[in-house]
Design a protein around this motif. Structure first.
Motif, mmCIF file in Angstrom:
data_model
loop_
_atom_site.group_PDB
_atom_site.id
_atom_site.type_symbol
_atom_site.label_atom_id
_atom_site.label_comp_id
_atom_site.label_asym_id
_atom_site.label_seq_id
_atom_site.Cartn_x
_atom_site.Cartn_y
_atom_site.Cartn_z
ATOM 1 N N THR A 51 33.016 -34.064 -44.073
ATOM 2 C CA THR A 51 33.678 -32.859 -43.666
ATOM 3 C C THR A 51 34.164 -32.474 -44.885
ATOM 4 O O THR A 51 34.920 -33.112 -45.901
ATOM 5 C CB THR A 51 34.577 -32.779 -42.520
ATOM 6 O OG1 THR A 51 35.668 -33.481 -42.825
ATOM 7 C CG2 THR A 51 33.896 -33.316 -41.039
ATOM 8 N N THR A 52 34.303 -31.082 -45.179
ATOM 9 C CA THR A 52 35.029 -30.412 -46.040
ATOM 10 C C THR A 52 36.161 -29.620 -45.271
ATOM 11 O O THR A 52 35.954 -28.852 -44.515
ATOM 12 C CB THR A 52 34.348 -29.113 -46.760
ATOM 13 O OG1 THR A 52 33.238 -29.915 -47.384
ATOM 14 C CG2 THR A 52 35.178 -28.478 -47.847
ATOM 15 N N LEU A 163 34.364 -22.565 -48.087
ATOM 16 C CA LEU A 163 33.835 -23.568 -47.192
ATOM 17 C C LEU A 163 33.206 -24.690 -47.765
ATOM 18 O O LEU A 163 33.074 -26.121 -48.022
ATOM 19 C CB LEU A 163 33.156 -23.295 -46.227
ATOM 20 C CG LEU A 163 33.802 -22.294 -45.001
ATOM 21 C CD1 LEU A 163 32.857 -21.918 -43.952
ATOM 22 C CD2 LEU A 163 35.079 -22.995 -44.452
ATOM 23 N N VAL A 164 32.240 -24.192 -49.060
ATOM 24 C CA VAL A 164 31.230 -25.111 -49.898
ATOM 25 C C VAL A 164 31.544 -24.538 -51.192
ATOM 26 O O VAL A 164 31.247 -23.126 -51.349
ATOM 27 C CB VAL A 164 29.951 -25.310 -49.203
ATOM 28 C CG1 VAL A 164 29.069 -26.020 -50.340
ATOM 29 C CG2 VAL A 164 29.920 -25.820 -47.929
ATOM 30 N N ASP A 168 30.237 -29.198 -55.422
ATOM 31 C CA ASP A 168 30.657 -30.189 -54.144
ATOM 32 C C ASP A 168 29.573 -31.077 -53.912
ATOM 33 O O ASP A 168 28.389 -30.741 -54.280
ATOM 34 C CB ASP A 168 30.744 -29.194 -52.925
ATOM 35 C CG ASP A 168 32.421 -28.842 -52.794
ATOM 36 O OD1 ASP A 168 33.192 -28.935 -53.800
ATOM 37 O OD2 ASP A 168 32.505 -27.877 -51.771
ATOM 38 N N THR A 227 25.152 -30.932 -46.077
ATOM 39 C CA THR A 227 26.486 -31.209 -46.296
ATOM 40 C C THR A 227 27.087 -30.570 -44.788
ATOM 41 O O THR A 227 26.727 -29.931 -44.179
ATOM 42 C CB THR A 227 27.162 -30.521 -47.426
ATOM 43 O OG1 THR A 227 28.272 -30.943 -47.600
ATOM 44 C CG2 THR A 227 27.299 -28.934 -47.013
ATOM 45 N N VAL A 229 30.498 -29.402 -42.689
ATOM 46 C CA VAL A 229 31.786 -28.524 -43.064
ATOM 47 C C VAL A 229 32.527 -28.600 -41.619
ATOM 48 O O VAL A 229 32.042 -28.417 -40.620
ATOM 49 C CB VAL A 229 31.508 -26.929 -43.224
ATOM 50 C CG1 VAL A 229 32.547 -26.077 -43.655
ATOM 51 C CG2 VAL A 229 30.654 -26.770 -44.651
#
Length: 873
Positions: A51-52, A163-164, A168, A227, A229
């Motif tokens: 998670t970010t 968020l991204v 990343d 990915t 989030v």
């Protein structure tokens, strides 16, 4: 080298790559991978965090308590003060938080009707402590920003949370001819997919651009990345935006739901999917994912993207970013100019504040006087998102006027200036193009003009400017030899327009003022407007380079349209924009070389109109900026929705929307859905009979054929892969039409001239765009070749006849001839009027002889295609 040796090297590569990833040496890994490995397999390394984390505000904003929020200022007649995120001069009201803590408006409401106090509900938006919030009274009923608006504005200023980020870590797998499908599975984009078999690498993904963070093999056909989030409160997300740079296409998924796609022929690409067209990376595009907010989950969300490539391809890119965007509040109602009231209520229904306002004047606001409880007044200078200014008991209106009117004079004159309905105002002015301020010189009450001068003036009260800035150009000397456009603006703003060759969009505009004078020197129109650079290659060069510009007429600057007859032979006398063409490829000291005549594109547009097609009109104007001569310009219309509405819309249709596409498949208005459908059609394997009927259903074949005839006849070699416009009405059965634009390479611009065979040149461009693909498909049908020949013969005897073409050449020659010596002396001193006149003779020779060679080339081309349809005459 043996197969066993290759295996050993492969094992070493995996080990080295894994160690580098563990150490976090991404740069060394990328360089080694680019230089040493042509086709590395996916490398499994320890997972990045799944998670970010999104950082929450340090303090939870309080619900709106009574006494904290005030309706502080309203502008109910906004014409020139400011624009909303769409570029519209919407009215607005300003909220003030008088407390020492942030306040959330979630659950609060705004209304203009006491009987319906909860008319419009606020989203989760925060008013900072002792701060302001502007709410647009636009009637648009939304709390998000359009992608077009985000593209025009400073996107960074609109970001709420990142968020991204670029760079990343993502999990990814690649598909290529050497590796096959990698770890791809059909459910790779789902939330529950186990991606532990994917490699890990930073974005962007690609090859061939020299700036890829994760380099993939050069035969890569697709990259599948994902990915996670973390979003703690999906309900607090008002707008979600994907920004992505890509080459050549992609499909994006949010929690398994497809949310964005470009250049993919299918909704779910697999390792064999090929992009439908090429797209070069370098400029990121924005995609609004707000319609898909319902797909968000509390906690972990998965963003998955399939990047697809064209074949063959020398490069590939995929660089995604994801943001939430600050809400922009547009209520569902408007503020009547005649007066009214606004009510702000809490989620409980309690009224937090009420503001009544009287009849409003343009660009004069009404609101609370700072430090005086209960006092309301007018403000001659609205101050959104800032403390209110000096109060006035009445809204002084007016604009500076001049006597005598701006224009041309053979001797010195005395000019006076005053403000109507503003006797207490003083008029201050400048003559260098800058806007006047309280320190500028004052008309008291007149000024003597003994040389060409442009005044920029405005009305002031006690040092505060309270009227718009207007301009007045006075030319002292001989009367003009052509119509004149006088532009006045801050010199620093002009420098920004002229020198920022990469700047595009609304953000590249700078405010200016335009005065239009007819050939007799009389003023026919004047208004403030926005100026920006226009064109492609011709944008380059220093301050002394002649460049093209675009003029935008908006309510924000002055009049919303320029209302005058710009073109002598045109019926349209109202424009929202104009293009000032410098004819870069057809002028000396530009791209035209020794064969420049300046009017090739103008003649070809005229001929297209003679063929019965929509074409932009033009007129020759001398242009001045702050009284400095900038040369001779071909002023013309831009081929956009406004042009189509003026020239193509049937008179019995009140409103018609358009899809407008230009070079590079760029969307000017509407969508490219139907354009992509046409592109896929002409590249498909539809049965021949069905293919032809389907093309005829989607394309106006008469218009397309005339367009092809004109450009092939005129020897336009900077086309069809470049310099084109296409449009269709957005109605059932709407068909595509094509418009001639920027045909400066035509009419003998280069050797061998009128005897050059261009049919093969166009056919050789297959695969480089819809126009050559469409033509390649159509000429395979005998029916179409016969149709093409019949229309060609008709035009060769009429619009493209030597007599008609020569008449247009002579008209433009006669217009330019008295002006060319000064033009050459200023911008191309190494050339001469004699050289220009010799080039005009070359164009005359071209149009007098081109028809016979065009006919011969058509006969030979169609014979090769197997028809024997065309017969020699």
């Amino acid at each position: 080298m043996s197969r066993g040796t290759f295996s050993i090297i492969g094992v070493c590569v995996v080990a080295i790559a894994g160690a580098l990833a563990l150490l976090g040496e991404r740069r060394r890994h990328r360089d080694w991978e680019r230089q040493r490995v042509a086709a590395p397999p996916p490398v499994t390394v320890p997972s990045p965090p799944r998670t970010t984390r999104v950082r929450r505000p340090p303090r939870r904003p309080a619900r709106a308590p009574e006494g904290c929020l005030l309706l502080n200022e309203i502008l109910a007649s906004n014409q020139r003060t400011d624009v909303d995120d769409d570029g519209d001069t919407s009215d607005w009201v300003e909220l003030l938080n008088t407390c020492d803590e942030d306040v959330t408006l979630k659950g609060c409401a705004l209304s203009d009707d006491p009987e319906e106090p909860r008319k419009w509900l606020f989203p989760s938006v925060i008013v900072p402590a002792r701060g302001f919030l502007r709410v647009w009274l636009s009637g648009k009923d939304r709390a998000s920003v359009s992608v077009e608006a985000l593209s025009r504005a400073d996107f960074g200023a609109s970001i709420e949370r990142v968020l991204v980020r670029r760079g990343d870590p993502w999990r990814y797998t690649i598909a290529s001819r050497s590796l096959g499908a990698g770890a791809y599975r059909r459910d790779w984009h789902s939330v529950d997919f186990d991606d532990s078999g994917f490699a890990v690498g930073p974005s962007g993904f690609g090859y061939g651009d020299g700036d890829d963070a994760t380099v993939v093999p050069q035969d890569t056909t697709a990259v599948f990345i994902r990915t996670a989030v973390s979003i703690e409160d999906p309900g607090a997300v008002a707008q979600l935006v994907l920004r992505i740079d890509y080459d050549d296409g992609f499909v994006a998924y949010l929690n398994g739901v497809r949310v964005a796609s470009v250049n993919s022929p299918v909704d779910h690409p697999d390792p064999s999917t090929i992009a439908v067209t090429k797209r070069e990376a370098g400029t990121a595009e924005l995609f609004d994912l707000t319609p898909h907010l319902a797909s968000l989950r509390r906690g972990t969300n998965v963003l998955a993207i399939a990047g697809i490539n064209d074949r063959p391809s020398s490069d590939m890119s995929l660089v995604p970013e994801l943001f939430t965007v600050q809400p922009v509040c547009h209520v569902s109602f408007r503020a009547p100019r005649a007066g009214g009231q606004l009510l702000l209520s809490a989620s409980s229904g309690a009224v937090l504040d009420r503001l009544e306002y009287p009849e409003q004047m343009p660009d004069r606001s009404w609101g609370r006087v700072s430090g005086e409880i209960g006092r309301l007044a007018y403000f001659l200078q609205p101050t959104p998102n800032a403390p209110n200014g000096r109060p006035f008991d009445r809204p002084i209106a007016g604009e500076v006027t001049f006597d005598p009117a701006p224009g041309f004079s053979t001797r010195s004159i005395t000019v006076t200036a005053r403000v109507r309905d503003g006797e207490e105002l003083e008029v201050r002015y400048t003559t260098d193009g800058t806007a006047p301020d309280a320190r500028s010189r004052r008309f008291s009450p007149s000024a003597r003009v003994s040389r060409s001068t442009v005044f920029r003036a405005a009305g002031f009260v006690d040092g505060e400017r309270v009227t718009p800035v207007v301009s007045a150009s006075y030319f002292i000397g001989d009367p003009p030899t052509a119509p004149v456009m006088s532009i006045s603006m801050d010199p620093s703003h002009f420098l920004q327009v002229h020198m920022r060759d990469e700047a595009r969009g609304r953000g590249a505009e700078r405010p200016a003022f335009l005065e239009v004078f007819d050939e007799g020197g009389a003023l026919v129109a004047s208004t403030a407007f926005g100026l920006r650079l226009h064109g492609g290659w011709g944008r380059r060069g220093g301050i002394g380079t002649k460049k093209s510009y675009r003029a935008y007429f908006r309510r924000f600057y002055g009049d919303d349209r320029l209302r005058c007859r710009i073109f002598e032979d045109g019926e349209v006398d109202s424009f929202d924009k104009l293009v000032l063409r410098a004819n870069y490829n057809d002028r000396f000291a530009g791209g035209g070389g020794h064969y420049a005549v300046y009017f090739r594109d103008a003649v070809i547009r005229d001929l297209h109109r003679d063929m019965g097609c929509a074409a932009g009109r033009g007129a020759w104007y001398l242009v001045y900026v702050n009284m400095e001569p900038k040369g001779l310009f071909d002023v013309t219309e831009r081929l956009d929705e406004d042009f189509l509405d003026s020239h193509v819309r049937p008179p019995d249709v009140e409103l018609l929307e358009w899809d407008v596409i230009k070079t590079g498949n760029e969307v000017l208005s509407g969508t490219r859905d139907e354009w992509d459908a046409l592109r896929l059609l002409v590249r498909s394997s539809e049965p021949p009979g069905e293919m032809y009927r389907e093309i005829a259903r989607r394309v106006d074949l008469e218009n397309f054929t005339d367009y092809m005839i004109l450009n092939i006849w005129s020897q336009n070699r900077d086309w069809p892969h470049n310099n084109w416009y296409a449009a269709r009405p957005r109605v059932e059965g709407g068909r595509w039409i094509f418009l001639s634009w920027d045909a400066e390479w035509g009419l003998g611009w280069r050797d061998p001239g009128y005897n050059d065979e261009l049919f093969s040149f166009v056919l050789s461009k297959a695969g480089r765009g819809v126009i050559p693909d469409l033509f390649n498909t159509l000429v395979g049908y005998e029916e179409y070749r016969r149709f093409f020949e019949e229309r060609a013969e008709r035009h060769l005897e009429a619009a493209l006849s030597p007599a008609n073409a020569l008449a247009h050449v002579e008209r433009h020659r006669a217009r330019i001839d008295p002006l060319i010596a000064e033009e050459i002396a200023r911008f191309a001193p190494g050339h001469s009027p004699a050289r220009w006149r010799a080039n005009v003779e070359r164009v005359r020779h071209f149009v007098a002889n081109r028809g016979a060679y065009f006919r011969r080339n058509m006969v030979e081309c169609f014979a090769r295609l197997g028809g024997g349809v065309a017969r020699s005459r």
